[in-house]
Design a protein around this motif. Sequence first.
Motif, short mmCIF file in Angstrom:
data_model
loop_
_atom_site.label_atom_id
_atom_site.label_comp_id
_atom_site.label_asym_id
_atom_site.label_seq_id
_atom_site.Cartn_x
_atom_site.Cartn_y
_atom_site.Cartn_z
N SER A 5 0.84 -1.18 0.00
CA SER A 5 0.00 0.00 0.00
C SER A 5 0.89 1.24 0.00
O SER A 5 1.98 1.22 0.58
CB SER A 5 -0.88 0.00 1.25
OG SER A 5 -1.59 1.21 1.38
N THR A 6 0.41 2.31 -0.60
CA THR A 6 1.13 3.57 -0.54
C THR A 6 0.72 4.38 0.69
O THR A 6 1.44 5.30 1.08
CB THR A 6 0.89 4.42 -1.81
OG1 THR A 6 -0.51 4.64 -1.96
CG2 THR A 6 1.43 3.72 -3.05
N SER A 7 -0.40 4.04 1.31
CA SER A 7 -0.90 4.82 2.45
C SER A 7 -0.78 4.12 3.79
O SER A 7 -0.99 4.74 4.83
CB SER A 7 -2.35 5.24 2.20
OG SER A 7 -3.16 4.11 2.03
N SER A 30 -7.05 -2.32 -2.15
CA SER A 30 -6.75 -0.97 -1.69
C SER A 30 -6.83 -0.95 -0.16
O SER A 30 -7.89 -0.71 0.41
CB SER A 30 -7.72 0.04 -2.29
OG SER A 30 -7.45 1.33 -1.79
N TYR A 64 1.68 3.94 9.56
CA TYR A 64 1.60 4.71 8.33
C TYR A 64 3.01 5.01 7.81
O TYR A 64 3.98 4.93 8.58
CB TYR A 64 0.82 6.00 8.58
CG TYR A 64 -0.65 5.73 8.88
CD1 TYR A 64 -1.55 5.53 7.85
CD2 TYR A 64 -1.10 5.65 10.19
CE1 TYR A 64 -2.90 5.27 8.12
CE2 TYR A 64 -2.44 5.39 10.47
CZ TYR A 64 -3.32 5.20 9.43
OH TYR A 64 -4.65 4.92 9.71
N LYS A 68 -10.16 2.93 5.73
CA LYS A 68 -11.05 4.07 5.96
C LYS A 68 -12.50 3.64 6.07
O LYS A 68 -13.22 4.06 6.96
CB LYS A 68 -10.89 5.11 4.85
CG LYS A 68 -9.59 5.85 4.92
CD LYS A 68 -9.46 6.80 3.76
CE LYS A 68 -8.11 7.47 3.73
NZ LYS A 68 -7.94 8.32 2.53
N GLY A 76 -5.62 1.14 2.07
CA GLY A 76 -5.98 2.43 2.65
C GLY A 76 -7.46 2.73 2.56
O GLY A 76 -8.08 3.17 3.53
#
Length: 84
Positions: free
Chosen positions: A18-20, A59, A35, A65, A61
């Motif tokens: 993940s990038t987040s 995804s 994070y 959420k 992130g």
Amino acid sequence: MAAQTKNVITMIRNPVISTSVKSIGWKDNQLEVEYPNGSVYLYKNVPLEDFQSIRISQSVGRTLKEKVVYKGNPYTKINGPTGK
């Protein structure tokens, strides 16, 4: 809810793609999230099914959420940067 800061790691986290989100761990209905900036948060009242959905998601992130953050789960900031 204001986050409280503590400098302690409470569980083993595993890296995710993940990038987040850098890594996640789950124990006793608590989700620990690291994070990319080094901040670590402990979210409470997270069922195992939600953790598993986040862990295998395309995804990470977005699913985090949807399943935790937007639901307003109580959290504590346990490590990481305190400001900008």
